[in-house]
Structures are given as structure tokens and as C-alpha cells.
Design an enzyme around this catalytic site. Sequence first.
Site, short mmCIF file in Angstrom:
data_model
loop_
_atom_site.label_atom_id
_atom_site.label_comp_id
_atom_site.label_asym_id
_atom_site.label_seq_id
_atom_site.Cartn_x
_atom_site.Cartn_y
_atom_site.Cartn_z
N TYR A 231 0.85 -1.20 0.00
CA TYR A 231 0.00 0.00 0.00
C TYR A 231 0.90 1.26 0.00
CZ TYR A 231 -2.94 3.80 1.47
OH TYR A 231 -3.55 5.02 1.54
N CYS A 284 -12.14 15.44 5.79
CA CYS A 284 -12.57 16.78 6.20
C CYS A 284 -12.69 17.72 5.00
CB CYS A 284 -11.61 17.36 7.22
SG CYS A 284 -11.67 16.52 8.81
#
Length: 635
Positions: A231, A284
Site C-alpha cells: 500500500y 474533512c
Amino acid sequence: MNNSSMKKEHKNKLKINQSILSKEDIEKLEYLNNPKVLKIVEEFINLLKPAKATVITDSQEDIDYVRELALKTGEERKLAMKGHTIHYDSYYDQARDKGNTSVLVTPGMKMSKVINTKPREEGVKEVLEIMDGAMAGKEVLVRFFCLGPLGSKFSICALQITDSSYVGHSEDILYRSGYEEFKKLNGSEEFFYLVHSAGELDERGNTKNIDKRRIYMDLKENRVLTVNNQYAGNSLGLKKLALRLAIYKANNEDWLTEHMFIMGIKPEGKNRISYFTGAFPSACGKTSTAMVPGQTIVGDDIAYIREWDDGTCHSVNIEQGIFGIITDVNPKDDPFIYEVLTTPRELIFSNILINNGKPYWLNMGQELPDEGMNHFSENWKLGDKDKEGKVVEHAHKNARYTVRINELSNADPNLHNPDGVPISGVIYGGRDSDTSVPVFQSLNWEHGVYIGATIESETTAATIGQVGVRKFSPMANLDFLVVQLGKYIKNHINFGNKLKNLPLVFATNYFIKENDEFLSEKVDKKVWLIWMEGRVHGEYDAIETAIGYIPKYEDIQPLFKKIFNRDYTKELYEKQFSLRVQKFLEKIERMEKIYAGEDDIPQAFTNILKDQKERLLAYKEKYNKDTVSPFEIVS
Ligand code: SPV
Ligand code: MN
């Protein structure tokens, strides 16, 4: 040919078997005239024991070689659309592994309590043991990159050694090739180096020994050693691993390395552009802010920021690409990215569903097939469960796309400018449903540092009625801090104080709710951006409140009308911009607890926290209520 005859023939001092590293590759290394590079390559090739090593320069031929290698090794597979490929990480390697990521510390090196550390000697010994022979039978790439624009005083050279062609290919998309930049180092040892091995692979080409996954930051040597992972957040040396090394360096040299986007804000009808950086914890609104239609993007993840000769500060994107979350990207909310993902170009998808050569991801705005190949298996079907009995979704929530910024129609022309762009505003984006207003400006630079240092984000999985868990992340950088929090904050305060022209500092919160409904629409962030940009140019007045400057209704209402042709009511403004004094006080209590547990917090910061609390308590007394309307504050 044996070792000694090879040495004689090429007059090189490398003790590497020529069956592993060819004469031509040795010459490519020697061209750099850098003894430290040779030493590192020799040490790690002999430790990792690959079958073959290939040195990659800046030439198109070499870069094409890496892209093709990723297809040959099967780490990437072609999709129906030209240039598109799919890569899978192990089912258990779908995100950054915080538990096995540590900073290796030497005696006397001070670290914040929130950082995972390990004694350096012990950590180096452990990871080198795991790395011993980890590349058996594989081909390793020796790569040279430049973190930042070429020929820039911002930039740092980085040597990457990896046995993953996916990592190599991703880095070609995300970073600037830096072989010739290494040559310009003139033998200097001032560079980062990053060694990665995906380790032994299973039949799907995925890391087998996840339990031996380690990501160790060795600050003393300016290096990161990472093994048994694929990853990108764990494996790509240049991304979050070099970010940590750069944070360490910046904090010892009085400049800033930040987990921030860089964007250009262009108010319609005004012939100007103002550059802002922005730090937002994940989920966010970071990428979607940087991608607001009508504006430009310089970078979406990591910025180096330095004082400039004219008393301003300038910033560069150390990357040239985006490794973005694909979940929720749909034509309505993210038109730029959706267009990029659905047209031919060089692009790597990871950990999504493929059916008939076509890519599908969660919340893409269309129905998904109920079978195909995904992050779980070659033949996934709806309802399939993993070993833990959990139903596997179509694609992973943290699935990603990797693409060059210059593929975007909103790419900023200064992306590769060695001088970077002048920064006139900094945005700190938090996420809470019950405390902060959609946008406000700090009272001054130091108060802005306070706002950044107290960012919280609510977890999004909260079900109805349940309060989201608040996660604290100063400057959205907590996961990557490799210095004491106090030192980091002090560096921020000092950085601003030496500038003649300080950027203004703002806070955003797109997630304030009433009766469990969001009070803002997703697209509203454009209005907040235009207001912030206008403040930089002294165009809008504002209301000074206990938390900072908030916009006036008279300024916001026409912006909603002009930009969205929407009637923005006084009632909505009042709901959005009321000061929830009690909630802010509760937040301060949480911050007091966190900061009380940290050593060496600067007095200036403690004072700002105290002053902020006093201003809020004074409001409580003056207005005698928990929530104060912005109209009351005006009058
Ligand atoms: C982030 O999580 O902040 C990212 C993706 O940008 S990762 O590469 O995993 O860090
Ligand atoms: Mn990031």
C-alpha cells in the site's frame, strides 16, 4: 564472470555480482560520482539479495521500462481504457499501518508522547534481519527522484530502492525524476534514501508476511526502511516516509514541511490569483477544497514552505501527482476528477472492482456490478465474506487513483516553478457537527497556530444519535510528527514571526449540523474560499468575536447569489455562524488535557490557550447563554 574480473574490467569498487547488476547499470551509478550512493546500493543489494538490479535514469526509455515491468510482473493489469491499469494491495494492507510504523530514536532524541518510537539500534537490527533475502528471485529498481521542482532551493534529492514495479511506476506519476539532480549534488551526502521490499508474494502478487510488516524511520541516517507491504502510504518512500524525514529536517532548520494542499483562488471578475495552503485531516474536505471549480491546484498533499527574500513565504508541492481517495468521486461533486478517471491517460487504480475491464468504486454515482475482481479476490461476488466473517464490499473505502496533476484541467501553471508560489492564506479544516462555524479567520498568526494545533475531526461512522469520536491532529500532521509537539508548534510560531508579510490564517468546518442535517451544502466551500481570498485583499469587513473574525451576512449573501444564484437567508446565516460558546469551552478542556501531557510546550502557546478560554468565559458572562447569535455580537 566472477567478482574480481568484473572489478578489473570496469574499475569500479562495487562488490556486487555482475549477474545482478550489469556493466551498463554500474556505469549509470558511477556517472553520479557519489560515493554514498554506491555504498548504499552495494549494502542493500547484498542484504536483500535480488536476482537482478536495474538502475533507472531520467530517460524516457528507462521510465517506460518501469511502466512495462509493472505489467510483466503482474503488479498492474491493463484495463479496457487506454493507459489505465489496476493494482491490488493485500487484503490486509489497504491503509497506512500505524502500529508497525516507528521512529527510531537515539539516546537524547526527544519525541512527542503521541509518536511510536523504538530504540534505534534495536529497530535497525530487527528490520535488517527481516530484509535479509527479502528480494530473493525478484528484480530491484534503483531510482533517483527530486522532492520538489527541479533546480529549486526547496528541493531534496531522494534515492529509492524497491522491488515493487508498482511502487516505481506510481513514483513516476507522483514525483519528478531526479537522476540529473543527483549528479548536481556533486558527491554530497545531503539526500534521503528509502529502501522498500514487498517481501515474499502470494499467487496474487500480494505481500504474504503481513505480520512482519515494518516501516522504520531512521532519522539519524536520513533514511526509511520499509518491508512486507505494498500500500502506497506504507511503501512509497517519497510520500509519507520522506514526509517524516523532511519534517525532522525542517524543524531543525526553521522552515516548514506540512501535510497541506496548495491551491490558487481566483475570484471571478478580478484579475488576480491568491495562493493558499490547507491542512485537513482525512475526510474533512481536503481534496475537494483544492478542487473547487474555477480555482487552480498546485498540490493536494505535501508542501514545503520557506521564508522568501521579499518577506513573504513561498511554497512548493514536493509531488507532481495525486494519490487520491476514489470513494465518493462522482460526476456531480467532483467533475474534474471524474472526467480524468473516465478518459484515456496514464492512470493507476488501486483496490477497486473491475468487471469486464471496466472500473467501479463505491458511491461513483451509478449502480455497481455484483461480481468481478477486487481487493479481496479474483472472483468476488456480492455477499462474499472474509476470514473474519465480514461481508466484503465492492471496493475498499480507501481505494485510490494515481494520476499526474498536469492531467487535470485545473492544474496551476506554477506547478513546476522552482520559486514555488507566494502564500497569502493558510486554511485549517476540521470536522465537527456541533462546535465550529463554517469559516473564520484567526486574530493573528499565533492564534492561527493555535487553531491549527487544535484541529479535531469527528469520525464519520457515527450512527444516528451517537456522538462522533473526535480525533485530535495538530496541523493534520499528527501521524507524521517526528519531533516533539512543543518543538513543532514553536517552529510554526517562529516561522510566522520572522515574516514581514504574514499569510492570514483561517479555519473551516463544512460539517456543522442541526437536527442531524448538515447546515451547508457540499459546494458552499466556494463561497468560503472567495471570502477568505477577499479578506487577504482587505475587501470584506468582518465581525471580531471571541474565536476570531467571522464573515458578515451582508458579504456572504451576495456571494451565494452571484455564485449559485441561491437566496442565502439570515436564518441560515444565524444558524451557521452562531458561536457555540459552551461547545468551544469543552473543546478547550480537551486541548488542555492533551497539551498538559506534552513536554516543552512554548509559553506563548499556553498563553493563547488561556486567553482563548478567558474570551469565551467572558462571553458566557456577558451574554449569559451557551450559544450567541452573530447579530447579537454586532449590536
Ligand atoms: C493520507 O492518508 O493522508 C494520504 C494517503 O494522503 S497515504 O499515502 O496513505 O498517506
Ligand atoms: Mn495525505
